[in-house]
Design a protein around this motif. Sequence first.
Motif, PDB file in Angstrom:
ATOM      1  N   ALA A 286       0.616  -6.160   9.848  1.00 57.73           N
ATOM      2  CA  ALA A 286       0.863  -4.891   9.161  1.00 57.73           C
ATOM      3  C   ALA A 286       2.209  -4.325   9.595  1.00 57.73           C
ATOM      4  O   ALA A 286       2.453  -4.140  10.793  1.00 57.73           O
ATOM      5  CB  ALA A 286      -0.244  -3.891   9.463  1.00 57.73           C
TER       6      ALA A 286
ATOM      7  N   ASP B 213       2.914  -1.269   4.463  1.00 55.03           N
ATOM      8  CA  ASP B 213       2.493   0.112   4.237  1.00 55.03           C
ATOM      9  C   ASP B 213       3.738   0.939   3.936  1.00 55.03           C
ATOM     10  O   ASP B 213       4.621   1.085   4.795  1.00 55.03           O
ATOM     11  CB  ASP B 213       1.762   0.634   5.474  1.00 55.03           C
ATOM     12  CG  ASP B 213       0.847   1.789   5.153  1.00 55.03           C
ATOM     13  OD1 ASP B 213       0.172   1.742   4.113  1.00 55.03           O
ATOM     14  OD2 ASP B 213       0.796   2.750   5.956  1.00 55.03           O
TER      15      ASP B 213
ATOM     16  N   ASN C 194      -4.006   8.018   5.951  1.00 59.59           N
ATOM     17  CA  ASN C 194      -3.313   7.373   7.069  1.00 59.59           C
ATOM     18  C   ASN C 194      -3.688   8.062   8.384  1.00 59.59           C
ATOM     19  O   ASN C 194      -2.849   8.264   9.264  1.00 59.59           O
ATOM     20  CB  ASN C 194      -1.804   7.386   6.855  1.00 59.59           C
ATOM     21  CG  ASN C 194      -1.073   6.393   7.748  1.00 59.59           C
ATOM     22  OD1 ASN C 194      -1.646   5.414   8.214  1.00 59.59           O
ATOM     23  ND2 ASN C 194       0.202   6.643   8.000  1.00 59.59           N
TER      24      ASN C 194
ATOM     25  N   ASN D 145       0.840  -1.190   0.000  1.00 59.02           N
ATOM     26  CA  ASN D 145       0.000   0.000   0.000  1.00 59.02           C
ATOM     27  C   ASN D 145       0.878   1.244   0.000  1.00 59.02           C
ATOM     28  O   ASN D 145       1.827   1.343   0.781  1.00 59.02           O
ATOM     29  CB  ASN D 145      -0.895   0.003   1.248  1.00 59.02           C
ATOM     30  CG  ASN D 145      -1.810   1.203   1.300  1.00 59.02           C
ATOM     31  OD1 ASN D 145      -2.471   1.540   0.320  1.00 59.02           O
ATOM     32  ND2 ASN D 145      -1.869   1.858   2.447  1.00 59.02           N
TER      33      ASN D 145
ATOM     34  N   ILE E 251      -3.054   3.337   9.526  1.00 59.69           N
ATOM     35  CA  ILE E 251      -3.238   2.142   8.697  1.00 59.69           C
ATOM     36  C   ILE E 251      -2.587   0.926   9.350  1.00 59.69           C
ATOM     37  O   ILE E 251      -3.196  -0.146   9.444  1.00 59.69           O
ATOM     38  CB  ILE E 251      -2.678   2.390   7.284  1.00 59.69           C
ATOM     39  CG1 ILE E 251      -3.589   3.366   6.533  1.00 59.69           C
ATOM     40  CG2 ILE E 251      -2.537   1.080   6.504  1.00 59.69           C
ATOM     41  CD1 ILE E 251      -3.054   3.812   5.187  1.00 59.69           C
ATOM     42  N   THR E 252      -1.359   1.081   9.816  1.00 57.63           N
ATOM     43  CA  THR E 252      -0.672  -0.032  10.474  1.00 57.63           C
ATOM     44  C   THR E 252      -1.424  -0.474  11.719  1.00 57.63           C
ATOM     45  O   THR E 252      -1.635  -1.668  11.954  1.00 57.63           O
ATOM     46  CB  THR E 252       0.757   0.390  10.856  1.00 57.63           C
ATOM     47  OG1 THR E 252       1.394   0.999   9.732  1.00 57.63           O
ATOM     48  CG2 THR E 252       1.580  -0.806  11.305  1.00 57.63           C
TER      49      THR E 252
ATOM     50  N   GLN F 237       4.917  -1.068   8.688  1.00 59.12           N
ATOM     51  CA  GLN F 237       5.183   0.185   7.985  1.00 59.12           C
ATOM     52  C   GLN F 237       6.668   0.252   7.660  1.00 59.12           C
ATOM     53  O   GLN F 237       7.510  -0.057   8.499  1.00 59.12           O
ATOM     54  CB  GLN F 237       4.784   1.382   8.842  1.00 59.12           C
ATOM     55  CG  GLN F 237       5.077   2.731   8.179  1.00 59.12           C
ATOM     56  CD  GLN F 237       4.577   3.884   9.012  1.00 59.12           C
ATOM     57  OE1 GLN F 237       3.397   4.182   9.053  1.00 59.12           O
ATOM     58  NE2 GLN F 237       5.488   4.557   9.714  1.00 59.12           N
TER      59      GLN F 237
ATOM     60  N   HIS G  77       6.161   4.069   2.822  1.00 56.62           N
ATOM     61  CA  HIS G  77       6.289   5.508   3.022  1.00 56.62           C
ATOM     62  C   HIS G  77       7.734   5.950   2.804  1.00 56.62           C
ATOM     63  O   HIS G  77       8.646   5.118   2.695  1.00 56.62           O
ATOM     64  CB  HIS G  77       5.878   5.881   4.447  1.00 56.62           C
ATOM     65  CG  HIS G  77       4.441   5.591   4.758  1.00 56.62           C
ATOM     66  ND1 HIS G  77       3.459   6.525   4.662  1.00 56.62           N
ATOM     67  CD2 HIS G  77       3.841   4.434   5.158  1.00 56.62           C
ATOM     68  CE1 HIS G  77       2.299   5.989   4.997  1.00 56.62           C
ATOM     69  NE2 HIS G  77       2.510   4.711   5.298  1.00 56.62           N
TER      70      HIS G  77
END
Length: 305
Positions: free
Chosen positions: A253, A181, A95, A37, A240-241, A255, A183
């Motif tokens: 999950a 996730d 997020n 994501n 989100i995480t 990140q 970033h």
Amino acid sequence: MGDAERPLAGSKTEASHAIAPFELHRPAQQTQPFVFNSPHSGRIYPEAFLGMSRLDRRSIRRSEDHYVDELFSSVVQLGAPLLAALFPRAWLDVNREPYELDPHMFDGALPPFANIGSMRVAGGLGTIPRLVAENMDIYRGKLSVEEGLSRIEQVYRPYHACLRKTIAQTHVQFGKAILIDCHSMPANVRVAGGNRRPDFIIGDRYGASAAHDLSRAAVSFLSGLGYHVVRNKPYAGGFITEHYGRPGRGLHALQIEINRGLYVNEETLEKTSGFDLLRADLSDFAARMMAHVRDEAADQRLAAE
């Protein structure tokens, strides 16, 4: 990048018209229990939004996770779906909780269910952000409440519905689902108590959003590729995480934050010579994570026989 599903725009906001708000890139056949994501790499800025902003076209992009969707594009060929936002984080941040809203940004009363007291709202970084990086105000004036709520209903909710469905389908197919996730972080980020800049930060909400073995494997594989990797500090994972990570139910999950200094010029926002190497390393990383989970599942089956 594989087949991409684009939802119909149909939004009443200034980000609608012919541009879909996000894309789900699916492999021809999903063969991995992973979902990737990229919620902050969107770089389509509506003209109406730019007209509402006091920032120029370059400054307003400071909060983007520049090209992160491209850095992870190979995961589709590896057999995992990739969801990527096309709208910019400065316009809407998925997020966050759906209604983390700053009442001072709007010209009317927010609904009573809005979370107006969160630390992220206080910092100007709510669902509808007030600031981009370096504490620069985005808007010239106030927004209508209708505009803010429309962004949430027309874009935020469909985005999360798509992500939730993709994770659920993965969980049904494989008995587990692992969300990565994706970033990026400013190049000047430092970890408290140290002077060395991390290349990557793996966040698992201090063990609450993913099995320790997955976090350990992610750190190990990236370190093995020659990068300086830390865990949870200063980024342990966002909404989100936290929201999708339920390791006790087989929903994990993680990140991943990437130092932008590895691949982009933060002044010009152009890719540097390090971009292709980093993309290849991230493909290697994803393949190793997938092999690790596959091998672990095989070991569990043998142990059960």
